[in-house]
Design an enzyme around this catalytic site. Sequence first.
Site, PDB file in Angstrom:
ATOM      1  N   ASP A  57       9.546  24.145  55.504  1.00  0.00           N
ATOM      2  CA  ASP A  57       9.371  22.696  54.584  1.00  0.00           C
ATOM      3  C   ASP A  57       8.626  23.667  53.332  1.00  0.00           C
ATOM      4  O   ASP A  57       7.041  22.934  53.874  1.00  0.00           O
ATOM      5  CB  ASP A  57       9.977  21.737  55.025  1.00  0.00           C
ATOM      6  CG  ASP A  57       9.813  20.635  53.962  1.00  0.00           C
ATOM      7  OD1 ASP A  57      10.609  21.302  53.421  1.00  0.00           O
ATOM      8  OD2 ASP A  57      10.151  19.814  54.461  1.00  0.00           O
ATOM      9  N   ASP A 151      14.624  25.539  49.742  1.00  0.00           N
ATOM     10  CA  ASP A 151      13.031  24.811  49.910  1.00  0.00           C
ATOM     11  C   ASP A 151      12.828  24.908  51.665  1.00  0.00           C
ATOM     12  O   ASP A 151      11.762  24.801  51.661  1.00  0.00           O
ATOM     13  CB  ASP A 151      11.963  24.584  49.508  1.00  0.00           C
ATOM     14  CG  ASP A 151      12.374  22.905  49.250  1.00  0.00           C
ATOM     15  OD1 ASP A 151      13.520  22.844  49.860  1.00  0.00           O
ATOM     16  OD2 ASP A 151      12.147  22.078  48.805  1.00  0.00           O
ATOM     17  N   GLU A 152      13.774  24.610  52.043  1.00  0.00           N
ATOM     18  CA  GLU A 152      13.919  24.797  53.878  1.00  0.00           C
ATOM     19  C   GLU A 152      14.976  25.367  54.804  1.00  0.00           C
ATOM     20  O   GLU A 152      15.425  25.942  54.317  1.00  0.00           O
ATOM     21  CB  GLU A 152      13.837  23.536  54.141  1.00  0.00           C
ATOM     22  CG  GLU A 152      14.561  22.511  53.518  1.00  0.00           C
ATOM     23  CD  GLU A 152      14.359  21.102  54.077  1.00  0.00           C
ATOM     24  OE1 GLU A 152      14.683  21.021  54.943  1.00  0.00           O
ATOM     25  OE2 GLU A 152      15.266  19.965  53.310  1.00  0.00           O
TER      26      GLU A 152
END
Length: 403
Positions: A57, A151-152
């Site tokens: 993350d 983003d993860e």
Amino acid sequence: MSDGADHGGRSGTAGAAAVCRDCAAALPPGTRRCPKCGGRRLFRHPELHDLPIGHIDCDSFYATVEKRDRPELAAKPVIVGGDDHRGVVAACCYVARLSGVRSAMTIREALDRCPDAVIIRPDMAKYKEVGHRARAIMEAFTPLVEPISIDEAYLDLAGVEERLSISPAQALVEIVRRFETELRITASIGLSYNKLLAKIASDLDKPRGFSAIGRAEAAAFLAPRRVTILWGVGPALERKLFADGISRVADLQDKDEHWLVKRYGAMGRTLFRFARGDDPRRVEPESPSKSISSEETFDWDVTSPPALAAELRPLAQKVSRRMEREGLVGRSVVLKLKTKDFQQLTRSRRVEPTRDADAILAAGLSLLEKEADGRAFRLIGIGCTDLLRPDAAPEPELDLFGP
């Protein structure tokens, strides 16, 4: 459970194997300093090299990218979002969070809490470019990467030892190290034996954290936590559980599966498993985009149907351009509206496979005509779903409700 610092003195970890957070070297129990690089950022866990599922993350991704590109903002509170008081916070850095700023908060409230914050409009093209480069780094270690957002992602690293002669824990450290050196962003790591616990672990020690939850500790770790720590337990289900006297995971662990299924249906079986640290879901590599959309939050509430219609054209054009770039067509058009009291409405219409802006706009206007009845709206959006490649498009279906 262990987190990102060296917890060699903590019961259960002092005699555990370690990995160096600075160079990804695997270290034997008892090591206090990495003999390879001299680093002291060591992570220990009794099951360190036996846990195959990771969750990465990125830390405050949008804000981190902006600070990377504008070094003068490094120590300042940064908010990424609308630049007016009607906008919302898309992301904020950890400096801003110290003042109580959170994602989805209105810009007005965020500035009340943090008057010195620097507001930056989102640059999605830039964030996507960085996200794609991060994805490429992860996929160099395993093809089993399941993106959750820009983003993860989850990673199944079960085969990395045979291919690269490193453990999953080492691979995760090396991935994040490359994020920092090549992309100049940071990320936190969660490591476990399934997706549920890997995701929970990555939230335990941010930013630049590393946490792991092993098989031996999972049930005991979960027991005192609120039920909202479990995937799928949102506000509505939490209220229902609370009404039944269930507020902690330990309360779920005390229930048998038959009772939970009878009370909560299929979700009851999921709750029974998750409460015990059991998650059968596999890491699934990325599938094509499920939807492409664009939306606009107004500076003031809009009630006029012509004004609402005028906002749709540029949004439809944005959707069309993105679908063109990704080589996709859509078989459904979706209209999104949000009232002044934050009630969200979505309406959809089946269309022949298209990415043409005029076709998308026409379908959106048809949907809008039924909803623009004098109510005040603060947001409008349009998008396409049921996406596919043109060369895979089947014969168009008849739209019984079409013109």
